[in-house]
Write an enzyme that holds these catalytic residues in place. Structure first.
Site, short mmCIF file in Angstrom:
data_model
loop_
_atom_site.label_atom_id
_atom_site.label_comp_id
_atom_site.label_asym_id
_atom_site.label_seq_id
_atom_site.Cartn_x
_atom_site.Cartn_y
_atom_site.Cartn_z
CB SER A 199 -9.06 -5.48 3.17
OG SER A 199 -9.04 -6.85 2.85
CE1 TYR B 147 -3.54 -5.67 5.36
CE2 TYR B 147 -5.05 -7.52 5.28
CZ TYR B 147 -4.57 -6.36 4.73
OH TYR B 147 -5.13 -5.88 3.58
CE LYS C 158 -5.71 -2.64 5.04
NZ LYS C 158 -5.19 -1.33 4.61
#
Ligand code: UD1
Length: 351
Positions: free
Chosen positions: A137, A162, A166
């Protein structure tokens, strides 16, 4: 060099293949002749998407799809699937993805996202499968020093668990290649995926109140929500609202197919931005969506959301130059297709 294989002889295992980006990517792969095995625990997806995928691709491609309802953390189940299908490539989408929830549930986010990746790559290694595309991302760039963002732009500390998952999974996969240069790793950094399949058969189906802008706008347009909450209109942008690089989910899907073709026969670690290169503000999205649905969409301005950056958009020349991939759809197309999906499936797949 790893072995070069034709699409019809390539079995691609897709974790999270029933989800929003996963399902659109599976359609793209089946259309290009790949064999696809989806592993998805349906924790944030519906089994009904399988029929939609098959309807879109039709026969004979539909026969090349196999679905397993299984958790990627379930090592025994995953090993059995690898024994049975011997996939030579993996696209890894499966993971939790709600930013706010990750702040309150860090253990669950780290355990699931990082844990499932470690299980996956270990099972891959045991089965001699060393090619993986990972769903990363633009969040890894954090608050950018300059725009547009290239793959060389520095990674910044993440602002939530989160984002850290990544960030860390990119590192884990890079380390894997350092330890064993036979690995073939492609890290795809998505900007903001929106839109839906033009058929109206597949789209984003968020559970509960949507966290992301466009699903919220779509639900407001259909009357499920009273008004869009614009998070801040005092940013240093032309209209004061946040600017993002929105990309049609079908463009993202073709980006995965391009990556699969590009990585064929190679080894190494490569990072690609997948965006359009164009920034769009929150108010511009509301305006474009109003045009798509044919009526004004009410909005109110709220304070900024903690952790949001002012603006980000991608430089996608690397994906164009190396993989021959470019986004084709514009904001108008994205809003039209989101609205088409939302208006035909007001309650998502379960409606
Ligand atoms: C978010 C995540 C990002 C993740 C991506 C997945 C954060 C900080 N980032 O990106 O890590 O990869 O989703 O799709 O959450 N907005 C509103 N009202 C809303 C919702 C959003 O005004 O109800 C604004 C935001 O302030 C932002 C823009 O819309 O300017 C886009 O927000 P969103 O769709 O949530 O995506 P990101 O925050 O860019």
């Amino acid at each position: 060099m790893s072995e070069k294989i034709a699409p019809q002889d390539t079995c691609v295992l897709v974790t999270g293949g029933a989800g929003f980006i996963g399902s659109h990517t599976v359609v793209e792969l089946l259309t290009r002749g790949y064999q696809v095995v989806i592993v998805d625990d349906l924790s944030n997806a519906s089994a009904k998407v399988m029929d939609r995928i098959k309807t879109i691709v039709g026969e004979p491609a539909a026969a090349n799809l196999t679905f397993y309802e299984a958790d990627v953390n379930d090592r025994a189940a995953l090993a059995k699937i690898f024994d049975e299908h011997r996939p030579s490539r993996v696209i890894h989408f499966a993971g939790y993805k709600a930013v706010g929830e990750s702040v309150s549930k860090p253990i669950e986010y780290y355990a699931n996202n990082i844990g499932n990746t470690l299980t996956l790559v270990d099972v891959m290694r045991e089965h001699g499968c060393k090619s993986i595309i990972f769903s990363s991302s633009a969040t890894v760039y954090g608050d950018p020093d300059s725009l547009p963002l290239t793959e060389e732009s520095p990674k910044k500390p993440a602002t939530n668990p989160y984002g850290w998952t990544k960030w860390m999974i990119e590192q884990i996969l890079t380390d894997l290649h350092t330890a064993d240069p036979e690995w073939n790793v492609v890290l795809l950094r998505y900007f903001n995926p929106i839109g839906a399949h033009p058929s109206g058969l597949m789209g984003e189906d968020p559970k509960g109140i949507p966290n992301n802008l466009v699903p919220y706008v779509a639900q407001t347009a259909i009357g499920k929500r009273d008004a869009v909450h614009v998070f801040g209109d005092d940013y240093d942008t032309p209209d004061g609202t946040g600017v993002r690089d929105y990309i049609h989910v079908c463009d993202l899907a073709s980006g995965h197919a391009a990556a699969l073709a590009w990585m064929n026969g190679r080894t190494g670690v490569e990072v690609f931005n997948l965006g359009t290169g164009t920034g769009t503000s929150v108010l511009e999205i509301i305006k474009a969506f109003s045009k798509a649905c044919g009526h004004e969409i009410p909005y109110v301005v709220d304070p900024r959301r903690p952790g949001d950056v002012t603006a980000n958009y991608a430089d996608c020349s690397k994906a164009r130059d190396l993989m021959g991939w470019e986004a084709k759809f514009n904001i108008e197309d994205m809003c039209r297709d989101s609205w088409n999906w939302q208006s035909h499936n007001p309650d998502g797949y379960e409606g």
